[in-house]
Design a protein around this motif. Structure first.
Motif, PDB file in Angstrom:
ATOM      1  N   VAL A  56       0.860  -1.185   0.000  1.00  0.00           N
ATOM      2  CA  VAL A  56       0.000   0.000   0.000  1.00  0.00           C
ATOM      3  C   VAL A  56       0.894   1.231   0.000  1.00  0.00           C
ATOM      4  CG1 VAL A  56      -1.943  -1.122   1.146  1.00  0.00           C
ATOM      5  CG2 VAL A  56      -0.221   0.020   2.523  1.00  0.00           C
ATOM      6  N   PRO A  57       0.389   2.361  -0.486  1.00  0.00           N
ATOM      7  CA  PRO A  57       1.216   3.576  -0.505  1.00  0.00           C
ATOM      8  C   PRO A  57       1.727   3.911   0.894  1.00  0.00           C
ATOM      9  CG  PRO A  57      -0.805   3.900  -1.759  1.00  0.00           C
ATOM     10  CD  PRO A  57      -0.930   2.571  -1.075  1.00  0.00           C
ATOM     11  N   ALA A  58       2.947   4.420   0.948  1.00  0.00           N
ATOM     12  CA  ALA A  58       3.585   4.736   2.229  1.00  0.00           C
ATOM     13  C   ALA A  58       2.743   5.702   3.057  1.00  0.00           C
ATOM     14  CB  ALA A  58       4.973   5.319   1.988  1.00  0.00           C
ATOM     15  N   SER A  59       2.006   6.589   2.388  1.00  0.00           N
ATOM     16  CA  SER A  59       1.185   7.561   3.121  1.00  0.00           C
ATOM     17  C   SER A  59       0.035   6.885   3.866  1.00  0.00           C
ATOM     18  CB  SER A  59       0.632   8.613   2.170  1.00  0.00           C
ATOM     19  OG  SER A  59      -0.192   8.003   1.193  1.00  0.00           O
ATOM     20  N   LEU A  60      -0.393   5.711   3.406  1.00  0.00           N
ATOM     21  CA  LEU A  60      -1.477   4.990   4.069  1.00  0.00           C
ATOM     22  C   LEU A  60      -0.971   3.979   5.094  1.00  0.00           C
ATOM     23  CD1 LEU A  60      -3.780   4.193   1.008  1.00  0.00           C
ATOM     24  CD2 LEU A  60      -4.109   5.965   2.723  1.00  0.00           C
ATOM     25  N   ALA A  61       0.239   3.493   4.924  1.00  0.00           N
ATOM     26  CA  ALA A  61       0.761   2.405   5.749  1.00  0.00           C
ATOM     27  C   ALA A  61       0.716   2.677   7.256  1.00  0.00           C
ATOM     28  CB  ALA A  61       2.167   2.022   5.299  1.00  0.00           C
ATOM     29  N   PRO A  62       1.118   3.858   7.743  1.00  0.00           N
ATOM     30  CA  PRO A  62       1.091   4.069   9.197  1.00  0.00           C
ATOM     31  C   PRO A  62      -0.315   3.935   9.792  1.00  0.00           C
ATOM     32  CG  PRO A  62       2.393   5.775   8.148  1.00  0.00           C
ATOM     33  CD  PRO A  62       1.722   4.994   7.053  1.00  0.00           C
ATOM     34  N   ARG A  63      -1.326   4.332   9.046  1.00  0.00           N
ATOM     35  CA  ARG A  63      -2.693   4.251   9.534  1.00  0.00           C
ATOM     36  C   ARG A  63      -3.213   2.817   9.552  1.00  0.00           C
ATOM     37  NH1 ARG A  63      -5.142   9.007  10.281  1.00  0.00           N
ATOM     38  NH2 ARG A  63      -4.164  10.825   9.374  1.00  0.00           N
ATOM     39  N   LEU A  64      -2.542   1.921   8.893  1.00  0.00           N
ATOM     40  CA  LEU A  64      -3.003   0.535   8.806  1.00  0.00           C
ATOM     41  C   LEU A  64      -2.315  -0.382   9.809  1.00  0.00           C
ATOM     42  CD1 LEU A  64      -3.150   0.106   4.936  1.00  0.00           C
ATOM     43  CD2 LEU A  64      -5.067   0.276   6.512  1.00  0.00           C
ATOM     44  N   ARG A  65      -1.502   0.153  10.679  1.00  0.00           N
ATOM     45  CA  ARG A  65      -0.684  -0.702  11.550  1.00  0.00           C
ATOM     46  C   ARG A  65      -1.499  -1.641  12.429  1.00  0.00           C
ATOM     47  NH1 ARG A  65      -0.409   4.383  13.432  1.00  0.00           N
ATOM     48  NH2 ARG A  65      -0.956   4.772  15.603  1.00  0.00           N
ATOM     49  N   ARG A  66      -2.727  -1.266  12.785  1.00  0.00           N
ATOM     50  CA  ARG A  66      -3.558  -2.145  13.614  1.00  0.00           C
ATOM     51  C   ARG A  66      -4.721  -2.735  12.828  1.00  0.00           C
ATOM     52  NH1 ARG A  66      -3.926   2.236  18.247  1.00  0.00           N
ATOM     53  NH2 ARG A  66      -3.530   3.402  16.422  1.00  0.00           N
ATOM     54  N   SER A  67      -4.681  -2.608  11.537  1.00  0.00           N
ATOM     55  CA  SER A  67      -5.774  -3.087  10.701  1.00  0.00           C
ATOM     56  C   SER A  67      -5.554  -4.527  10.286  1.00  0.00           C
ATOM     57  CB  SER A  67      -5.896  -2.219   9.446  1.00  0.00           C
ATOM     58  OG  SER A  67      -6.188  -0.899   9.805  1.00  0.00           O
ATOM     59  N   GLY A  68      -6.633  -5.159   9.910  1.00  0.00           N
ATOM     60  CA  GLY A  68      -6.575  -6.526   9.421  1.00  0.00           C
ATOM     61  C   GLY A  68      -6.258  -6.569   7.935  1.00  0.00           C
ATOM     62  N   THR A  69      -6.088  -7.757   7.450  1.00  0.00           N
ATOM     63  CA  THR A  69      -5.715  -7.977   6.061  1.00  0.00           C
ATOM     64  C   THR A  69      -6.699  -7.359   5.090  1.00  0.00           C
ATOM     65  OG1 THR A  69      -4.663 -10.031   6.724  1.00  0.00           O
ATOM     66  CG2 THR A  69      -5.106  -9.775   4.395  1.00  0.00           C
ATOM     67  N   ILE A  70      -7.990  -7.473   5.371  1.00  0.00           N
ATOM     68  CA  ILE A  70      -8.981  -6.951   4.432  1.00  0.00           C
ATOM     69  C   ILE A  70      -8.836  -5.444   4.256  1.00  0.00           C
ATOM     70  CG2 ILE A  70     -10.865  -6.576   6.067  1.00  0.00           C
ATOM     71  CD1 ILE A  70     -12.710  -7.814   3.865  1.00  0.00           C
ATOM     72  N   SER A  71      -8.364  -4.740   5.281  1.00  0.00           N
ATOM     73  CA  SER A  71      -8.147  -3.297   5.156  1.00  0.00           C
ATOM     74  C   SER A  71      -6.990  -2.998   4.212  1.00  0.00           C
ATOM     75  CB  SER A  71      -7.882  -2.681   6.529  1.00  0.00           C
ATOM     76  OG  SER A  71      -9.009  -2.827   7.349  1.00  0.00           O
ATOM     77  N   TYR A  72      -5.948  -3.824   4.221  1.00  0.00           N
ATOM     78  CA  TYR A  72      -4.853  -3.660   3.269  1.00  0.00           C
ATOM     79  C   TYR A  72      -5.367  -3.853   1.849  1.00  0.00           C
ATOM     80  CZ  TYR A  72      -1.081  -3.393   6.684  1.00  0.00           C
ATOM     81  OH  TYR A  72      -0.237  -2.975   7.673  1.00  0.00           O
ATOM     82  N   PHE A  73      -6.202  -4.889   1.647  1.00  0.00           N
ATOM     83  CA  PHE A  73      -6.767  -5.131   0.325  1.00  0.00           C
ATOM     84  C   PHE A  73      -7.582  -3.918  -0.132  1.00  0.00           C
ATOM     85  CE2 PHE A  73      -6.978  -9.966   1.260  1.00  0.00           C
ATOM     86  CZ  PHE A  73      -5.641 -10.107   0.932  1.00  0.00           C
ATOM     87  N   ALA A  74      -8.432  -3.390   0.753  1.00  0.00           N
ATOM     88  CA  ALA A  74      -9.293  -2.256   0.402  1.00  0.00           C
ATOM     89  C   ALA A  74      -8.461  -1.024   0.056  1.00  0.00           C
ATOM     90  CB  ALA A  74     -10.242  -1.945   1.546  1.00  0.00           C
ATOM     91  N   CYS A  75      -7.458  -0.731   0.856  1.00  0.00           N
ATOM     92  CA  CYS A  75      -6.624   0.456   0.609  1.00  0.00           C
ATOM     93  C   CYS A  75      -5.815   0.311  -0.673  1.00  0.00           C
ATOM     94  CB  CYS A  75      -5.722   0.737   1.793  1.00  0.00           C
ATOM     95  SG  CYS A  75      -6.626   1.424   3.195  1.00  0.00           S
ATOM     96  N   ALA A  76      -5.309  -0.859  -0.935  1.00  0.00           N
ATOM     97  CA  ALA A  76      -4.536  -1.078  -2.161  1.00  0.00           C
ATOM     98  C   ALA A  76      -5.431  -0.904  -3.386  1.00  0.00           C
ATOM     99  CB  ALA A  76      -3.911  -2.467  -2.154  1.00  0.00           C
ATOM    100  N   ALA A  77      -6.634  -1.472  -3.356  1.00  0.00           N
ATOM    101  CA  ALA A  77      -7.558  -1.340  -4.487  1.00  0.00           C
ATOM    102  C   ALA A  77      -7.984   0.116  -4.666  1.00  0.00           C
ATOM    103  CB  ALA A  77      -8.776  -2.237  -4.280  1.00  0.00           C
ATOM    104  N   ALA A  78      -8.257   0.805  -3.556  1.00  0.00           N
ATOM    105  CA  ALA A  78      -8.651   2.215  -3.640  1.00  0.00           C
ATOM    106  C   ALA A  78      -7.507   3.064  -4.195  1.00  0.00           C
ATOM    107  CB  ALA A  78      -9.067   2.724  -2.267  1.00  0.00           C
ATOM    108  N   ALA A  79      -6.290   2.817  -3.746  1.00  0.00           N
ATOM    109  CA  ALA A  79      -5.138   3.571  -4.245  1.00  0.00           C
ATOM    110  C   ALA A  79      -4.941   3.323  -5.740  1.00  0.00           C
ATOM    111  CB  ALA A  79      -3.874   3.194  -3.468  1.00  0.00           C
ATOM    112  N   ASP A  80      -5.112   2.075  -6.179  1.00  0.00           N
ATOM    113  CA  ASP A  80      -5.003   1.763  -7.608  1.00  0.00           C
ATOM    114  C   ASP A  80      -6.081   2.494  -8.408  1.00  0.00           C
ATOM    115  OD1 ASP A  80      -2.896   0.098  -6.992  1.00  0.00           O
ATOM    116  OD2 ASP A  80      -4.023  -1.775  -7.299  1.00  0.00           O
TER     117      ASP A  80
END
Length: 120
Positions: A56-80
């Protein structure tokens, strides 16, 4: 008159992260690797297709530190989707997120962690 325009789309699947790759692999008859997993509290193994955790973009990564896998998937798809949308001229914008499967397991995992760690 108001209208709807789709400016960009993103996806994270076991077959790839962009529509062209996913569609090409489907047309070739490719299937992702099937795996069997069994988590804590699950009485029987469950089968599924393993999807690698996306970058995921570095700007989003710090906010995801306590998130589950599905949040990484959502952020990556949204960033794309945002990257593919190109320059934006303003106005009202909505980002629509849809998921299939995953959310039940994500919720179970969240509450399992809360119970294990306590409410603090």
């Amino acid at each position: 008159m108001n209208g709807l325009s789709i400016l960009g789309a993103g996806c994270v699947t076991a077959l790839g992260r962009d529509w062209e790759t996913v569609w090409s692999r489907i047309q070739k008859g490719e299937t992702p690797d099937f795996t069997t997993l069994q988590g804590p509290g699950c009485p029987a193994p469950v089968g599924g297709y393993k999807t690698p955790l996306p970058e995921v973009p570095a700007s989003l990564a710090p906010r995801l530190r306590r998130s589950g896998t599905i949040s990484y998937f959502a952020c990556a798809a949204a960033a794309d989707a945002m990257e593919k949308s190109g320059p934006f001229s303003g106005g009202r914008t909505a980002l629509i997120y849809a998921a299939s499967d995953g959310s039940v397991a994500y919720t179970r995992r969240f509450y399992e962690d809360v119970v294990a760690r306590g409410t603090g």
